[in-house]
Design a protein around this motif. Structure first.
Motif, mmCIF file in Angstrom:
data_model
loop_
_atom_site.group_PDB
_atom_site.id
_atom_site.type_symbol
_atom_site.label_atom_id
_atom_site.label_comp_id
_atom_site.label_asym_id
_atom_site.label_seq_id
_atom_site.Cartn_x
_atom_site.Cartn_y
_atom_site.Cartn_z
ATOM 1 N N UNK A 1 28.155 91.928 95.224
ATOM 2 C CA UNK A 1 27.191 93.003 95.480
ATOM 3 C C UNK A 1 27.529 93.710 96.788
ATOM 4 N N UNK A 2 27.876 92.930 97.819
ATOM 5 C CA UNK A 2 28.287 93.520 99.089
ATOM 6 C C UNK A 2 29.563 94.329 98.959
ATOM 7 N N UNK A 3 30.491 93.854 98.142
ATOM 8 C CA UNK A 3 31.735 94.588 97.899
ATOM 9 C C UNK A 3 31.445 95.908 97.199
ATOM 10 N N UNK A 4 30.562 95.870 96.235
ATOM 11 C CA UNK A 4 30.190 97.088 95.515
ATOM 12 C C UNK A 4 29.583 98.120 96.467
ATOM 13 N N UNK A 5 28.707 97.666 97.342
ATOM 14 C CA UNK A 5 28.108 98.577 98.327
ATOM 15 C C UNK A 5 29.158 99.121 99.288
ATOM 16 N N UNK A 6 30.070 98.270 99.715
ATOM 17 C CA UNK A 6 31.093 98.672 100.680
ATOM 18 C C UNK A 6 32.069 99.688 100.102
ATOM 19 N N UNK A 7 32.315 99.623 98.806
ATOM 20 C CA UNK A 7 33.316 100.518 98.208
ATOM 21 C C UNK A 7 32.714 101.757 97.567
ATOM 22 N N UNK A 8 31.413 101.906 97.621
ATOM 23 C CA UNK A 8 30.807 103.123 97.084
ATOM 24 C C UNK A 8 31.247 104.312 97.931
ATOM 25 N N UNK A 9 31.574 105.398 97.271
ATOM 26 C CA UNK A 9 31.939 106.618 97.985
ATOM 27 C C UNK A 9 33.369 106.676 98.455
#
Length: 169
Positions: free
Chosen positions: A46-54
């Motif tokens: 989940x943290x990886x997904x947030x970090x790679x958004x955008x």
């Protein structure tokens, strides 16, 4: 946790092909992974997904390197002559071997500054005292996986190969 991440990497060709957390958790549980490891891995993903958004990736014409740009008003590009200085906590958690490997990937053009920061942030999000090099390699693979960036074949070999049993020619 890293065994779960390897399973996810091997079974879902890209981050956007991976099911949502609840369904993925059930699949991982059905595969026999420990519930605590599943929780840790899902939280980390989940943290990886947030970090790679955008993230936007632009490949250079030579095909050997890429520029990663982040969307938003606070995302500033790295200056060409700049240098990353690691905090004491980062140095202690990553260790010399991992920091050297990150530097190697950067100088090879495999890990642009934006991705490097995500790798470091995700490495710091692990619960181990000191990160092992093999664990860092999994993190680098997962960052590439999450962004949809296919690493070069030689780099992929370096990230996946068991270097202990490698024979030098």
């Amino acid at each position: 946790m890293f065994e779960v991440l390897v399973y996810v990497y091997e079974n879902y060709w890209r981050g956007d092909a991976c099911p949502e957390s609840g369904q993925l958790g059930r699949k991982l549980s059905a595969q026999g992974f420990d519930p605590q490891e599943i929780r840790e891995a899902l939280h980390w993903l989940d943290g990886l997904s947030l970090a790679t958004q955008g993230i936007q990736l632009t490949r250079h014409a030579d095909g050997t390197s890429a520029t990663v740009s982040l969307e938003g008003p606070t995302a500033l590009p790295q200056s060409p002559g700049s240098m990353r200085v690691y905090s004491r906590a980062e140095q202690e958690h990553l260790g010399a071997e991992c920091l050297g490997f990150i530097s190697f990937l950067e100088s090879s053009g495999v890990l642009p500054a934006g991705l490097r920061e995500i790798v470091v942030e995700r490495a710091m999000a692990t619960t181990d005292d000191t990160l092992e090099l093999d664990e860092l390699k999994i993190i680098v693979l997962m960052v590439h996986w999450s962004t949809g960036i296919e690493p070069d074949a030689l780099v992929l070999d370096e990230l996946c190969d068991d270097t202990v049993h490698r024979v030098a020619h």
